[in-house]
Design a protein around this motif. Structure first.
Motif, PDB file in Angstrom:
ATOM      1  N   ILE A   1      12.386   5.230  -5.565  1.00 24.63           N
ATOM      2  CA  ILE A   1      11.970   5.366  -4.161  1.00 24.63           C
ATOM      3  C   ILE A   1      11.070   4.207  -3.754  1.00 24.63           C
ATOM      4  O   ILE A   1      11.186   3.664  -2.659  1.00 24.63           O
ATOM      5  N   MET A   2      10.172   3.794  -4.648  1.00 25.85           N
ATOM      6  CA  MET A   2       9.278   2.681  -4.349  1.00 25.85           C
ATOM      7  C   MET A   2      10.075   1.397  -4.147  1.00 25.85           C
ATOM      8  O   MET A   2       9.829   0.641  -3.190  1.00 25.85           O
ATOM      9  N   ILE A   3      11.035   1.126  -5.011  1.00 32.58           N
ATOM     10  CA  ILE A   3      11.843  -0.091  -4.883  1.00 32.58           C
ATOM     11  C   ILE A   3      12.642  -0.069  -3.584  1.00 32.58           C
ATOM     12  O   ILE A   3      12.696  -1.076  -2.856  1.00 32.58           O
TER      13      ILE A   3
ATOM     14  N   SER B   1       0.828  -1.210   0.000  1.00 31.48           N
ATOM     15  CA  SER B   1       0.000   0.000   0.000  1.00 31.48           C
ATOM     16  C   SER B   1       0.859   1.255   0.000  1.00 31.48           C
ATOM     17  O   SER B   1       0.556   2.226  -0.701  1.00 31.48           O
ATOM     18  N   ILE B   2       1.931   1.250   0.786  1.00 35.56           N
ATOM     19  CA  ILE B   2       2.844   2.400   0.794  1.00 35.56           C
ATOM     20  C   ILE B   2       3.517   2.538  -0.565  1.00 35.56           C
ATOM     21  O   ILE B   2       3.630   3.645  -1.106  1.00 35.56           O
ATOM     22  N   ALA B   3       3.956   1.405  -1.156  1.00 33.49           N
ATOM     23  CA  ALA B   3       4.594   1.439  -2.470  1.00 33.49           C
ATOM     24  C   ALA B   3       3.626   1.951  -3.533  1.00 33.49           C
ATOM     25  O   ALA B   3       4.006   2.753  -4.401  1.00 33.49           O
ATOM     26  N   GLU B   4       2.387   1.523  -3.450  1.00 33.46           N
ATOM     27  CA  GLU B   4       1.363   1.968  -4.398  1.00 33.46           C
ATOM     28  C   GLU B   4       1.123   3.475  -4.279  1.00 33.46           C
ATOM     29  O   GLU B   4       1.012   4.182  -5.281  1.00 33.46           O
ATOM     30  N   THR B   5       1.091   3.987  -3.057  1.00 33.05           N
ATOM     31  CA  THR B   5       0.879   5.413  -2.840  1.00 33.05           C
ATOM     32  C   THR B   5       2.068   6.228  -3.337  1.00 33.05           C
ATOM     33  O   THR B   5       1.883   7.284  -3.960  1.00 33.05           O
ATOM     34  N   ILE B   6       3.289   5.751  -3.085  1.00 39.72           N
ATOM     35  CA  ILE B   6       4.486   6.449  -3.576  1.00 39.72           C
ATOM     36  C   ILE B   6       4.460   6.523  -5.093  1.00 39.72           C
ATOM     37  O   ILE B   6       4.714   7.578  -5.693  1.00 39.72           O
ATOM     38  N   LEU B   7       4.141   5.405  -5.728  1.00 40.06           N
ATOM     39  CA  LEU B   7       4.105   5.380  -7.187  1.00 40.06           C
ATOM     40  C   LEU B   7       2.992   6.265  -7.736  1.00 40.06           C
ATOM     41  O   LEU B   7       3.187   6.970  -8.733  1.00 40.06           O
TER      42      LEU B   7
ATOM     43  N   THR C   1       9.202  12.337 -17.045  1.00 42.97           N
ATOM     44  CA  THR C   1      10.021  11.129 -16.999  1.00 42.97           C
ATOM     45  C   THR C   1      10.975  11.106 -15.810  1.00 42.97           C
ATOM     46  O   THR C   1      11.077  10.064 -15.139  1.00 42.97           O
ATOM     47  N   PRO C   2      11.679  12.199 -15.488  1.00 47.53           N
ATOM     48  CA  PRO C   2      12.551  12.131 -14.309  1.00 47.53           C
ATOM     49  C   PRO C   2      11.782  11.864 -13.016  1.00 47.53           C
ATOM     50  O   PRO C   2      12.253  11.129 -12.142  1.00 47.53           O
ATOM     51  N   ARG C   3      10.605  12.455 -12.902  1.00 46.75           N
ATOM     52  CA  ARG C   3       9.796  12.214 -11.696  1.00 46.75           C
ATOM     53  C   ARG C   3       9.334  10.759 -11.636  1.00 46.75           C
ATOM     54  O   ARG C   3       9.297  10.166 -10.563  1.00 46.75           O
ATOM     55  N   HIS C   4       9.001  10.173 -12.767  1.00 43.08           N
ATOM     56  CA  HIS C   4       8.597   8.770 -12.798  1.00 43.08           C
ATOM     57  C   HIS C   4       9.745   7.874 -12.364  1.00 43.08           C
ATOM     58  O   HIS C   4       9.551   6.934 -11.582  1.00 43.08           O
ATOM     59  N   VAL C   5      10.941   8.156 -12.864  1.00 46.69           N
ATOM     60  CA  VAL C   5      12.109   7.347 -12.508  1.00 46.69           C
ATOM     61  C   VAL C   5      12.406   7.457 -11.013  1.00 46.69           C
ATOM     62  O   VAL C   5      12.672   6.452 -10.340  1.00 46.69           O
ATOM     63  N   VAL C   6      12.340   8.676 -10.494  1.00 48.55           N
ATOM     64  CA  VAL C   6      12.588   8.873  -9.062  1.00 48.55           C
ATOM     65  C   VAL C   6      11.533   8.143  -8.227  1.00 48.55           C
ATOM     66  O   VAL C   6      11.859   7.505  -7.218  1.00 48.55           O
ATOM     67  N   ALA C   7      10.274   8.197  -8.636  1.00 50.54           N
ATOM     68  CA  ALA C   7       9.205   7.505  -7.903  1.00 50.54           C
ATOM     69  C   ALA C   7       9.420   5.991  -7.927  1.00 50.54           C
ATOM     70  O   ALA C   7       9.216   5.315  -6.906  1.00 50.54           O
ATOM     71  N   ILE C   8       9.844   5.456  -9.055  1.00 49.73           N
ATOM     72  CA  ILE C   8      10.092   4.015  -9.152  1.00 49.73           C
ATOM     73  C   ILE C   8      11.258   3.618  -8.253  1.00 49.73           C
ATOM     74  O   ILE C   8      11.196   2.617  -7.535  1.00 49.73           O
TER      75      ILE C   8
END
Length: 150
Positions: free
Chosen positions: A120-122, A96-102, A111-118
């Motif tokens: 951080i989620m990992i 749930s936390i990973a889903e919210t971060i993503l 694109t940079p924000r997507h990469v950073v979110a991925i």
């Protein structure tokens, strides 16, 4: 007589509510991962997050099971049920936390924000799993019997 009534209530609670909640958690964990997280990664767009709603429902049922002595007998009679329900709940919390971060990272098309979110989620999933392992090694999930259940 009181023992028999408590056992009947525990059986009814197990087959009426508890087993369905455990199955709900299994399906919820799979659904959050494949539909929400993988769906966001494939499309690049955010979706609605449902993990914390699942977590609230399952936590409420497990709390009632732990609070009511007659329902708690389910854990005494089936010793594997308590660790299974807690592990599923912990895993659902991590997802749930990973889903919210993503979802927060994919709110804006960048694109940079997507990469950073991925990333951080990992990192969050790995750190939470390691912390969960450390916690469970120090505090094993043993249900102490305060009263003799026959």
């Amino acid at each position: 007589m009181k023992n028999a009534i408590s056992n009947i209530l525990a059986i009814l609670w197990f087959f009426g509510v508890l087993i369905w909640t455990v199955l709900f958690l299994f399906i919820g964990n799979i659904m959050i991962f494949f539909m929400d997280i993988v769906g966001m990664l494939k499309t690049g767009f955010t979706t609605s997050t449902i993990g914390f709603a699942f977590l609230f429902i399952a936590g409420f049922v497990f709390a009632i099971t732990g609070w009511v002595p007659a329902f708690r007998r389910c854990y005494y009679k089936l010793p594997w049920l308590y660790p299974l329900s807690m592990m599923l709940t912990m895993h659902l919390g991590i997802l749930s936390i990973a889903e919210t971060i993503l979802a927060k990272g994919f709110e804006v098309i960048s694109t940079p924000r997507h990469v950073v979110a991925i990333v951080i989620m990992i990192i969050q999933v790995i750190v939470c799993r390691v912390l969960m392992c450390i916690y469970l090694k120090k505090n094993p999930m043993v249900l102490h019997k305060y009263d003799r259940v026959e």
